[in-house]
Motif scaffolding. Structure first.
Motif, PDB file in Angstrom:
ATOM      1  N   ALA A   1       0.837  -1.202   0.000  1.00 18.10           N
ATOM      2  CA  ALA A   1       0.000   0.000   0.000  1.00 18.10           C
ATOM      3  C   ALA A   1       0.875   1.256   0.000  1.00 18.10           C
ATOM      4  CB  ALA A   1      -0.935  -0.002   1.203  1.00 18.10           C
ATOM      5  N   LEU A   2       1.925   1.244   0.818  1.00 16.59           N
ATOM      6  CA  LEU A   2       2.849   2.379   0.830  1.00 16.59           C
ATOM      7  C   LEU A   2       3.588   2.489  -0.505  1.00 16.59           C
ATOM      8  CD1 LEU A   2       4.448   2.268   4.402  1.00 16.59           C
ATOM      9  CD2 LEU A   2       2.700   3.830   3.535  1.00 16.59           C
ATOM     10  N   ALA A   3       3.929   1.335  -1.088  1.00 18.89           N
ATOM     11  CA  ALA A   3       4.599   1.344  -2.386  1.00 18.89           C
ATOM     12  C   ALA A   3       3.702   1.947  -3.461  1.00 18.89           C
ATOM     13  CB  ALA A   3       5.012  -0.069  -2.770  1.00 18.89           C
ATOM     14  N   SER A   4       2.410   1.639  -3.424  1.00 22.42           N
ATOM     15  CA  SER A   4       1.471   2.210  -4.389  1.00 22.42           C
ATOM     16  C   SER A   4       1.381   3.721  -4.223  1.00 22.42           C
ATOM     17  CB  SER A   4       0.083   1.581  -4.212  1.00 22.42           C
ATOM     18  OG  SER A   4       0.120   0.194  -4.469  1.00 22.42           O
ATOM     19  N   LEU A   5       1.386   4.167  -2.979  1.00 22.77           N
ATOM     20  CA  LEU A   5       1.384   5.602  -2.718  1.00 22.77           C
ATOM     21  C   LEU A   5       2.666   6.244  -3.245  1.00 22.77           C
ATOM     22  CD1 LEU A   5       0.017   8.047  -1.461  1.00 22.77           C
ATOM     23  CD2 LEU A   5       1.022   7.422   0.746  1.00 22.77           C
ATOM     24  N   GLY A   6       3.780   5.537  -3.071  1.00 21.31           N
ATOM     25  CA  GLY A   6       5.042   6.031  -3.603  1.00 21.31           C
ATOM     26  C   GLY A   6       5.008   6.163  -5.112  1.00 21.31           C
ATOM     27  N   LEU A   7       4.390   5.195  -5.774  1.00 21.74           N
ATOM     28  CA  LEU A   7       4.270   5.251  -7.228  1.00 21.74           C
ATOM     29  C   LEU A   7       3.450   6.463  -7.662  1.00 21.74           C
ATOM     30  CD1 LEU A   7       4.462   4.124 -10.088  1.00 21.74           C
ATOM     31  CD2 LEU A   7       2.528   2.631  -9.548  1.00 21.74           C
ATOM     32  N   ILE A   8       2.331   6.701  -6.989  1.00 15.82           N
ATOM     33  CA  ILE A   8       1.476   7.846  -7.327  1.00 15.82           C
ATOM     34  C   ILE A   8       2.235   9.153  -7.144  1.00 15.82           C
ATOM     35  CG2 ILE A   8      -0.554   9.145  -6.575  1.00 15.82           C
ATOM     36  CD1 ILE A   8      -1.884   6.432  -5.967  1.00 15.82           C
ATOM     37  N   LEU A   9       2.942   9.285  -6.029  1.00 14.63           N
ATOM     38  CA  LEU A   9       3.694  10.524  -5.782  1.00 14.63           C
ATOM     39  C   LEU A   9       4.846  10.686  -6.771  1.00 14.63           C
ATOM     40  CD1 LEU A   9       3.800  10.607  -1.867  1.00 14.63           C
ATOM     41  CD2 LEU A   9       2.195  11.718  -3.437  1.00 14.63           C
ATOM     42  N   LEU A  10       5.456   9.574  -7.179  1.00 11.32           N
ATOM     43  CA  LEU A  10       6.504   9.641  -8.196  1.00 11.32           C
ATOM     44  C   LEU A  10       5.960  10.187  -9.512  1.00 11.32           C
ATOM     45  CD1 LEU A  10       8.708   6.423  -7.915  1.00 11.32           C
ATOM     46  CD2 LEU A  10       9.514   8.782  -8.007  1.00 11.32           C
ATOM     47  N   LEU A  11       4.753   9.755  -9.866  1.00  8.89           N
ATOM     48  CA  LEU A  11       4.159  10.211 -11.120  1.00  8.89           C
ATOM     49  C   LEU A  11       3.727  11.666 -11.028  1.00  8.89           C
ATOM     50  CD1 LEU A  11       3.806   8.683 -13.773  1.00  8.89           C
ATOM     51  CD2 LEU A  11       4.404   7.255 -11.835  1.00  8.89           C
ATOM     52  N   VAL A  12       3.278  12.089  -9.843  1.00  9.09           N
ATOM     53  CA  VAL A  12       2.983  13.513  -9.656  1.00  9.09           C
ATOM     54  C   VAL A  12       4.262  14.324  -9.871  1.00  9.09           C
ATOM     55  CG1 VAL A  12       2.271  15.276  -8.006  1.00  9.09           C
ATOM     56  CG2 VAL A  12       1.044  13.103  -8.095  1.00  9.09           C
ATOM     57  N   LEU A  13       5.346  13.848  -9.285  1.00  9.44           N
ATOM     58  CA  LEU A  13       6.629  14.536  -9.418  1.00  9.44           C
ATOM     59  C   LEU A  13       7.093  14.548 -10.871  1.00  9.44           C
ATOM     60  CD1 LEU A  13       8.541  15.918  -7.405  1.00  9.44           C
ATOM     61  CD2 LEU A  13       9.868  13.809  -7.334  1.00  9.44           C
ATOM     62  N   ALA A  14       6.908  13.432 -11.570  1.00 10.75           N
ATOM     63  CA  ALA A  14       7.283  13.369 -12.987  1.00 10.75           C
ATOM     64  C   ALA A  14       6.453  14.338 -13.812  1.00 10.75           C
ATOM     65  CB  ALA A  14       7.106  11.946 -13.510  1.00 10.75           C
ATOM     66  N   GLY A  15       5.173  14.473 -13.457  1.00  9.25           N
ATOM     67  CA  GLY A  15       4.310  15.409 -14.173  1.00  9.25           C
ATOM     68  C   GLY A  15       4.763  16.845 -14.042  1.00  9.25           C
ATOM     69  N   THR A  16       5.379  17.181 -12.911  1.00  9.01           N
ATOM     70  CA  THR A  16       5.862  18.555 -12.728  1.00  9.01           C
ATOM     71  C   THR A  16       7.059  18.875 -13.617  1.00  9.01           C
ATOM     72  OG1 THR A  16       7.345  17.931 -10.891  1.00  9.01           O
ATOM     73  CG2 THR A  16       5.080  18.558 -10.317  1.00  9.01           C
ATOM     74  N   GLU A  17       7.640  17.852 -14.249  1.00 14.48           N
ATOM     75  CA  GLU A  17       8.766  18.073 -15.155  1.00 14.48           C
ATOM     76  C   GLU A  17       8.302  18.476 -16.552  1.00 14.48           C
ATOM     77  OE1 GLU A  17      11.852  18.071 -14.329  1.00 14.48           O
ATOM     78  OE2 GLU A  17      11.674  17.255 -12.300  1.00 14.48           O
ATOM     79  N   VAL A  18       7.001  18.400 -16.815  1.00 16.36           N
ATOM     80  CA  VAL A  18       6.479  18.730 -18.142  1.00 16.36           C
ATOM     81  C   VAL A  18       6.523  20.243 -18.349  1.00 16.36           C
ATOM     82  CG1 VAL A  18       4.482  18.637 -19.674  1.00 16.36           C
ATOM     83  CG2 VAL A  18       4.972  16.719 -18.148  1.00 16.36           C
ATOM     84  N   ASP A  19       7.255  20.683 -19.348  1.00 17.36           N
ATOM     85  CA  ASP A  19       7.345  22.094 -19.697  1.00 17.36           C
ATOM     86  C   ASP A  19       6.769  22.269 -21.099  1.00 17.36           C
ATOM     87  OD1 ASP A  19       7.953  24.695 -20.300  1.00 17.36           O
ATOM     88  OD2 ASP A  19      10.001  24.614 -19.530  1.00 17.36           O
ATOM     89  N   VAL A  20       5.554  22.774 -21.174  1.00 16.68           N
ATOM     90  CA  VAL A  20       4.862  22.916 -22.458  1.00 16.68           C
ATOM     91  C   VAL A  20       5.656  23.798 -23.417  1.00 16.68           C
ATOM     92  CG1 VAL A  20       2.764  23.714 -23.588  1.00 16.68           C
ATOM     93  CG2 VAL A  20       2.625  22.540 -21.382  1.00 16.68           C
ATOM     94  N   GLN A  21       6.276  24.857 -22.905  1.00 14.33           N
ATOM     95  CA  GLN A  21       7.040  25.760 -23.761  1.00 14.33           C
ATOM     96  C   GLN A  21       8.245  25.049 -24.380  1.00 14.33           C
ATOM     97  OE1 GLN A  21       5.926  28.732 -24.599  1.00 14.33           O
ATOM     98  NE2 GLN A  21       4.165  28.354 -23.265  1.00 14.33           N
ATOM     99  N   THR A  22       8.885  24.192 -23.590  1.00 13.47           N
ATOM    100  CA  THR A  22      10.032  23.444 -24.102  1.00 13.47           C
ATOM    101  C   THR A  22       9.585  22.465 -25.173  1.00 13.47           C
ATOM    102  OG1 THR A  22      11.188  23.638 -21.995  1.00 13.47           O
ATOM    103  CG2 THR A  22      11.925  21.906 -23.478  1.00 13.47           C
ATOM    104  N   VAL A  23       8.459  21.788 -24.929  1.00 14.46           N
ATOM    105  CA  VAL A  23       7.929  20.844 -25.914  1.00 14.46           C
ATOM    106  C   VAL A  23       7.621  21.570 -27.224  1.00 14.46           C
ATOM    107  CG1 VAL A  23       6.032  19.275 -26.453  1.00 14.46           C
ATOM    108  CG2 VAL A  23       7.024  19.272 -24.162  1.00 14.46           C
ATOM    109  N   ARG A  24       7.018  22.757 -27.131  1.00 19.02           N
ATOM    110  CA  ARG A  24       6.698  23.518 -28.339  1.00 19.02           C
ATOM    111  C   ARG A  24       7.954  23.963 -29.071  1.00 19.02           C
ATOM    112  NH1 ARG A  24       1.964  27.474 -25.859  1.00 19.02           N
ATOM    113  NH2 ARG A  24       0.295  25.906 -25.789  1.00 19.02           N
ATOM    114  N   ARG A  25       8.970  24.318 -28.323  1.00 22.91           N
ATOM    115  CA  ARG A  25      10.209  24.803 -28.937  1.00 22.91           C
ATOM    116  C   ARG A  25      10.880  23.727 -29.779  1.00 22.91           C
ATOM    117  NH1 ARG A  25      15.597  26.859 -25.663  1.00 22.91           N
ATOM    118  NH2 ARG A  25      16.838  27.438 -27.505  1.00 22.91           N
TER     119      ARG A  25
END
Length: 416
Positions: free
Chosen positions: A72-96
């Motif tokens: 259960a804690l591992a699943s929570l860790g996975l969710i938080l990891l994906l939240v953190l990965a999502g914060t790496e998305v830079d739309v401006q960089t992708v467009r560039r």
């Protein structure tokens, strides 16, 4: 009360053991020039039946006694990891870098997927749970081999001061797009795996729900998240902080994904992208500390704890390990080369991207864990996929450092 105290003691002992081992091995691998995640992945192998279980089974039993609660804690860790990965998305960089990004992401996704599917289709039936599951098994293997790992490449890029270079930005943006496409593919593939065949109605429903969910998130999400952060700034409460909003949005959207029949990781990833522009330095720092310091090591360790390497030490199985590893590495390399033909990337830049996008790390483990949970992957193939994730993660940092030394110090050619 005595029973409850006994359970709590065992739980705390296992948690302490996992975190101590994960941070120790992570520090060692980091000092040796590898990523922290490599040491955390090795934690499960060290504490599990493959190593410590052979010499000190009583110690391993401490961890094995509470698998559901740790899971259960591992699943929570996975969710938080994906939240953190999502914060790496830079739309401006992708467009560039839109043209090279699309070309590379297509090649790096499609080529490994096709090679992985072909491999899964022709593997001996003894590596399948049942012969009737050949098709979903091939789809799961294809999905596992087609994704990349942002958590492995990003720390190395930062350490080498390569994030502002074209190859650094392309490595990040392409990996993010591959991961996003991977979550969509995983949602569809898991539906197919559960019914055993392609059901156009089921796939259509999944795609329809997914499209509506994404549209709602894109249209309403920024307003809702913005309001929550504004209220937090106005209240100035020591308990209602930006970190609180990140957790509520992340967990809420992961739960919403599950409620709609999608994968929780998809909602978590979108949540990270939503809150990205509202994160201040303190919120970002706390989120990273909580995720990477507490929950992520548990997730990575649990992935290794499910692996029993003793079943791999046969000639036939070692051949399968070698073949899957070769297909995994070759698929990424060929995909990058194919995508690079539609860009102005130099040969050195192409090699750099092939190395940076080869690591699987956490993302491949997600696919493997889901496949094992729903009964599509055998424990042997699960162990093989985990080993591929570890090996490719170990390969990436030193090879990236070497490749970077061949690039000009002041940048590279323009590819946008």
């Amino acid at each position: 009360m005595a029973v409850e105290s006994g359970w709590l003691l065992t739980f705390l002992a296992s948690l302490t053991l996992i975190l101590a081992a994960a941070h120790t091995l992570g520090t060692i691998t980091d000092r040796l020039g590898f990523a922290l995640v490599v040491g955390e992945l090795l934690t499960g192998l060290v504490l599990g039946p493959s190593l410590l279980g052979l010499v000190a089974p009583n110690v391993t039993a401490i961890v094995v006694l509470v698998p559901d609660r740790l899971a259960a804690l591992a699943s929570l860790g996975l969710i938080l990891l994906l939240v953190l990965a999502g914060t790496e998305v830079d739309v401006q960089t992708v467009r560039r870098y839109i043209r090279p990004t699309i070309a590379l992401a297509t090649g790096v996704s499609v080529v490994p997927f096709l090679l992985g599917f072909a491999l899964g289709w022709f593997l001996p039936a003894r590596y399948l749970v049942t012969p009737e599951q050949r098709f979903p098994f091939a789809l799961f293997l294809a999905t596992a081999l087609s994704i990349s790992a942002v958590p492995v490449a990003v720390p190395v890029l930062i350490d080498l001061d390569a994030m502002d270079r074209t190859v650094g930005q392309l490595t990040l943006t392409v990996a993010v797009i591959i991961d996003a496409a991977g979550w969509i593919a995983l949602t569809i593939v898991s539906d197919i795996a559960r019914v055993g065949q392609i059901n156009p109605l089921v796939v259509g429903r999944t795609l329809g729900v997914l499209a509506v969910f994404v549209v709602v998130v894109v249209v309403l999400g920024p307003r809702i998240v913005g309001t929550l952060f504004d209220v937090t700034a106005y209240v100035r409460s020591p308990v209602l902080t930006g970190f609180s909003i990140v957790m509520v949005v992340g967990l809420g959207m992961a739960g919403a994904s599950l409620a709609l029949g999608l994968e929780a990781v998809l909602g978590a990833f979108l949540a990270g992208a939503l809150v990205r522009n509202r994160l201040d330095t303190e919120t970002e720092r706390v989120s990273q500390i909580v995720t990477l310091g507490l929950f992520a090591p548990i997730f990575f360790a649990m992935a290794g704890l499910r692996v029993d390497l003793s079943g791999l030490f046969t000639l036939d199985t070692l051949r399968v390990v070698g073949v899957i590893l070769i297909v995994a590495v070759l698929g990424k390399a060929l995909g990058v080369v194919l995508g690079a033909t539609f860009t102005d990337l130099t040969r050195v830049e192409t090699i750099y991207l092939a190395i940076g996008l080869n690591a699987r790390g956490a993302m491949e483990l997600v696919v493997a864990a889901l496949g094992l949970a729903i009964g599509i992957l055998t424990p042997t193939i699960y162990a093989v996929i985990v080993l591929v994730a570890i090996v490719t993660s170990v390969m990436t940092p030193p090879l990236l450092r070497r490749a970077l030394s061949y690039l000009p110090a002041n940048g590279v050619s323009e590819t946008s």
